[in-house]
Write a protein that holds these residues in place. Structure first.
Motif, PDB file in Angstrom:
ATOM      1  N   TYR A  57       0.770  -1.343   0.126  1.00  0.00           N
ATOM      2  CA  TYR A  57       0.049   0.073   0.017  1.00  0.00           C
ATOM      3  C   TYR A  57       0.811   1.198   0.113  1.00  0.00           C
ATOM      4  O   TYR A  57       0.505   2.136  -0.587  1.00  0.00           O
ATOM      5  CB  TYR A  57      -0.969   0.185   1.211  1.00  0.00           C
ATOM      6  N   ARG A  58       1.941   1.171   0.785  1.00  0.00           N
ATOM      7  CA  ARG A  58       2.998   2.369   0.463  1.00  0.00           C
ATOM      8  C   ARG A  58       3.303   2.509  -0.779  1.00  0.00           C
ATOM      9  O   ARG A  58       3.519   3.722  -1.510  1.00  0.00           O
ATOM     10  CB  ARG A  58       4.133   2.248   1.561  1.00  0.00           C
ATOM     11  N   LEU A  59       3.739   1.306  -1.526  1.00  0.00           N
ATOM     12  CA  LEU A  59       3.976   1.568  -2.862  1.00  0.00           C
ATOM     13  C   LEU A  59       3.087   2.126  -3.939  1.00  0.00           C
ATOM     14  O   LEU A  59       3.105   3.003  -4.700  1.00  0.00           O
ATOM     15  CB  LEU A  59       4.494   0.202  -3.447  1.00  0.00           C
ATOM     16  N   ALA A  60       1.626   1.574  -3.672  1.00  0.00           N
ATOM     17  CA  ALA A  60       0.579   2.272  -4.367  1.00  0.00           C
ATOM     18  C   ALA A  60       0.275   3.634  -3.880  1.00  0.00           C
ATOM     19  O   ALA A  60       0.127   4.434  -4.932  1.00  0.00           O
ATOM     20  CB  ALA A  60      -0.810   1.548  -3.728  1.00  0.00           C
ATOM     21  N   ASP A  61       0.590   4.100  -2.630  1.00  0.00           N
ATOM     22  CA  ASP A  61       0.604   5.597  -2.447  1.00  0.00           C
ATOM     23  C   ASP A  61       1.447   6.393  -3.143  1.00  0.00           C
ATOM     24  O   ASP A  61       1.379   7.352  -3.581  1.00  0.00           O
ATOM     25  CB  ASP A  61       0.688   5.927  -0.882  1.00  0.00           C
ATOM     26  N   ALA A  62       2.888   5.967  -3.270  1.00  0.00           N
ATOM     27  CA  ALA A  62       3.913   6.612  -3.925  1.00  0.00           C
ATOM     28  C   ALA A  62       3.383   6.557  -5.348  1.00  0.00           C
ATOM     29  O   ALA A  62       3.660   7.630  -6.345  1.00  0.00           O
ATOM     30  CB  ALA A  62       5.414   5.750  -3.843  1.00  0.00           C
ATOM     31  N   MET A  63       2.954   5.475  -6.144  1.00  0.00           N
ATOM     32  CA  MET A  63       2.414   5.386  -7.597  1.00  0.00           C
ATOM     33  C   MET A  63       1.293   6.596  -7.623  1.00  0.00           C
ATOM     34  O   MET A  63       1.427   7.468  -8.748  1.00  0.00           O
ATOM     35  CB  MET A  63       1.771   4.301  -7.899  1.00  0.00           C
ATOM     36  N   LEU A  64       0.503   6.822  -6.770  1.00  0.00           N
ATOM     37  CA  LEU A  64      -0.503   7.653  -7.008  1.00  0.00           C
ATOM     38  C   LEU A  64      -0.078   9.078  -6.822  1.00  0.00           C
ATOM     39  O   LEU A  64      -0.516   9.852  -7.565  1.00  0.00           O
ATOM     40  CB  LEU A  64      -1.683   7.482  -5.746  1.00  0.00           C
ATOM     41  N   ARG A  65       0.941   9.380  -5.963  1.00  0.00           N
ATOM     42  CA  ARG A  65       1.565  10.507  -5.656  1.00  0.00           C
ATOM     43  C   ARG A  65       2.125  11.172  -7.125  1.00  0.00           C
ATOM     44  O   ARG A  65       2.182  12.130  -7.441  1.00  0.00           O
ATOM     45  CB  ARG A  65       2.359  10.594  -4.632  1.00  0.00           C
ATOM     46  N   ILE A  66       2.879   9.983  -7.491  1.00  0.00           N
ATOM     47  CA  ILE A  66       3.877  10.259  -8.896  1.00  0.00           C
ATOM     48  C   ILE A  66       2.764  10.677 -10.017  1.00  0.00           C
ATOM     49  O   ILE A  66       2.753  11.577 -10.982  1.00  0.00           O
ATOM     50  CB  ILE A  66       4.804   9.339  -9.215  1.00  0.00           C
ATOM     51  N   ARG A  67       1.830   9.895 -10.199  1.00  0.00           N
ATOM     52  CA  ARG A  67       0.812   9.948 -10.997  1.00  0.00           C
ATOM     53  C   ARG A  67       0.204  11.457 -10.913  1.00  0.00           C
ATOM     54  O   ARG A  67       0.056  12.206 -12.023  1.00  0.00           O
ATOM     55  CB  ARG A  67      -0.421   9.040 -10.819  1.00  0.00           C
ATOM     56  N   ALA A  68      -0.386  11.644  -9.781  1.00  0.00           N
ATOM     57  CA  ALA A  68      -1.022  13.281  -9.517  1.00  0.00           C
ATOM     58  C   ALA A  68       0.125  14.537 -10.042  1.00  0.00           C
ATOM     59  O   ALA A  68      -0.240  15.382 -10.716  1.00  0.00           O
ATOM     60  CB  ALA A  68      -1.147  13.497  -7.911  1.00  0.00           C
ATOM     61  N   GLU A  69       1.405  14.219  -9.561  1.00  0.00           N
ATOM     62  CA  GLU A  69       2.578  15.012 -10.159  1.00  0.00           C
ATOM     63  C   GLU A  69       2.524  15.090 -11.541  1.00  0.00           C
ATOM     64  O   GLU A  69       2.708  16.185 -12.210  1.00  0.00           O
ATOM     65  CB  GLU A  69       3.856  14.673  -9.345  1.00  0.00           C
ATOM     66  N   LEU A  73       1.827  18.522 -13.935  1.00  0.00           N
ATOM     67  CA  LEU A  73       3.143  18.972 -14.827  1.00  0.00           C
ATOM     68  C   LEU A  73       2.263  18.876 -16.309  1.00  0.00           C
ATOM     69  O   LEU A  73       2.545  19.853 -16.958  1.00  0.00           O
ATOM     70  CB  LEU A  73       4.256  18.081 -14.807  1.00  0.00           C
ATOM     71  N   THR A  74       1.730  17.837 -16.577  1.00  0.00           N
ATOM     72  CA  THR A  74       1.304  17.920 -17.910  1.00  0.00           C
ATOM     73  C   THR A  74       0.124  19.015 -18.179  1.00  0.00           C
ATOM     74  O   THR A  74       0.208  19.594 -19.343  1.00  0.00           O
ATOM     75  CB  THR A  74       0.667  16.503 -18.306  1.00  0.00           C
ATOM     76  N   ASN A  75      -0.658  19.176 -17.255  1.00  0.00           N
ATOM     77  CA  ASN A  75      -1.785  20.048 -17.213  1.00  0.00           C
ATOM     78  C   ASN A  75      -1.320  21.422 -17.190  1.00  0.00           C
ATOM     79  O   ASN A  75      -1.602  22.263 -18.057  1.00  0.00           O
ATOM     80  CB  ASN A  75      -2.734  20.045 -16.140  1.00  0.00           C
TER      81      ASN A  75
END
Length: 84
Positions: A57-69, A73-75
């Motif tokens: 779940y910590r890995l999943a949280d990190a993936m969600l944070r990077i996804r949001a970042e 950036l893209t937006n």
């Protein structure tokens, strides 16, 4: 991290509000990878299993944070007329 529909959407969106969240999907994929590599024995003690679940779940949280970042950036670059 507080989750909502914006930063933890459904893994398989459709016409329903039910189903697995993206966080759960990411954690499940990490678990599947660990099981495929035999790095998590089935007869492991409960303490180890809980530690591993927390890790996934910590890995999943990190993936969600990077996804949001990445989305931010893209937006931002799209609003400036740039592409990345």
């Amino acid at each position: 991290m507080a989750y909502n529909k914006l930063n933890n959407p459904r893994a398989f969106p459709g016409n329903s509000n039910y189903g697995m969240s993206l966080r759960d999907y990411f954690a499940g994929q990490a678990l599947a990878g660990a099981m495929a590599g035999d790095s998590l024995p089935i007869d492991a003690p409960p303490e180890l299993l809980e530690q591993r679940a927390q890790l996934y779940y910590r890995l999943a949280d990190a993936m969600l944070r990077i996804r949001a970042e990445e989305e931010t950036l893209t937006n931002a670059t799209a609003m400036m007329g740039m592409s990345i």
